[in-house]
Scaffold this active site. Structure first.
Site, mmCIF file in Angstrom:
data_model
loop_
_atom_site.group_PDB
_atom_site.id
_atom_site.type_symbol
_atom_site.label_atom_id
_atom_site.label_comp_id
_atom_site.label_asym_id
_atom_site.label_seq_id
_atom_site.Cartn_x
_atom_site.Cartn_y
_atom_site.Cartn_z
ATOM 1 N N CYS A 111 54.966 44.393 35.602
ATOM 2 C CA CYS A 111 53.719 43.717 35.934
ATOM 3 C C CYS A 111 52.656 44.709 36.308
ATOM 4 O O CYS A 111 52.703 45.290 37.383
ATOM 5 C CB CYS A 111 53.939 42.723 37.073
ATOM 6 S SG CYS A 111 52.458 41.825 37.512
ATOM 7 N N GLY A 112 51.701 44.927 35.438
ATOM 8 C CA GLY A 112 50.658 45.891 35.714
ATOM 9 C C GLY A 112 49.508 45.310 36.483
ATOM 10 O O GLY A 112 48.574 46.022 36.835
#
Length: 275
Positions: A111-112
């Protein structure tokens, strides 16, 4: 700082072709990596402990903390318990601006966008790369993808990391970076490119992952007009690339690929078009 290994040997039980046996496999290490600016932690990512100066530089660029290498005065990597603290010293005006809008984020590899505070931050404006004139042949698209697949030593050893490469027509693949996180690999690549003195507009980004919107955002911030991937894009990634004037090439495997936006940058070299 003591050297931190990027791989470890793991014991396993293997079942293959109906036969069961004991074995070992090399697996990638994954550690917390903190980015600190002005002595304060700004973000913590889980990632591969390699190419950390590139990672810090690329992260600073794609997060909008800097616009060029000249705005970073120093990078120091310190070991902190089971993780690493990458301390970045910015130019004074950049430090002041960061203090004025500091935000914190922490999230897992996949999850950026974890930790951002608003929808507006997730949907940040993307630089317009429509004026960047690069044209690749169909053969060069395949060359770039194939070159990346064969230029990943950590993936060859573990089969468990992503890769990101920078391909310049006429020069080939000039940089490759790997990480357990696809966003991390692209940040490391962005850092490697600008630390080498090259410009993102000189080449195209090639990745081994799917194309999410943040991959498009990071490539555009680097200044590259084309993003090539072996997997498929999301709908939002396509819309974002279209608006940014970026050529989006996906499912690039062997000689085959699919173009979703701004196909004029590619010479298709087809024998015949099938409607």
């Amino acid at each position: 700082m003591n050297s931190i290994k990027t791989t470890a040997s793991a014991s396993e039980i293997i079942r293959r072709n109906g036969v069961v046996r004991a074995g070992t496999r090399m697996v990638p290490e994954e550690v917390p990596i903190a980015f600190s600016y002005g002595g304060s932690s700004h973000a913590v990512m889980m990632g591969t402990p390699a190419d950390l100066e590139d990672f810090a530089t690329g992260f600073s660029l794609t997060e909008g903390l800097i616009t060029s290498m000249a705005e970073i005065e120093a990078i120091e990597v310190l070991q902190e318990g089971d993780g690493l603290d990458v301390q970045v010293t910015l130019a004074e005006d950049k430090e002041d601006a960061l203090r004025a809008r500091r935000r914190h984020m922490a999230g897992p590899v996949g999850c950026g966008l974890c930790g951002i505070e608003s929808i507006e931050q997730a949907m940040r404006p993307v630089p317009d790369v429509s004026g960047v004139e690069i044209v690749l042949s169909a053969a060069e698209i395949s060359e770039a993808s194939n070159a990346l697949n064969s230029a990943q030593p950590l993936h060859a050893e573990t089969r468990a990391v992503h890769g990101a490469g920078f391909f310049i027509p006429g020069e080939g693949l000039i940089a490759v970076r790997e990480d357990v996180g696809r966003h991390n690999a692209l940040d490391k690549l962005a850092g490697a490119v600008i630390r080498s003195g090259r410009k993102g507009r000189e080449g195209v980004v090639v990745v081994t992952s799917r194309i999410s919107v943040e991959m498009v955002q990071k490539a555009a911030i680097l200044g590259s007009p084309m993003l090539i991937a072996i997997s498929a894009p999301t709908a939002l990634a396509i819309r974002t690339a279209e608006a940014a004037g970026m050529t989006l090439v996906a499912l690039s495997r062997g000689e085959d690929f699919e173009v979703f936006t701004h196909a004029s940058r590619i010479r298709m070299e087809t024998v015949a078009d099938v409607a």
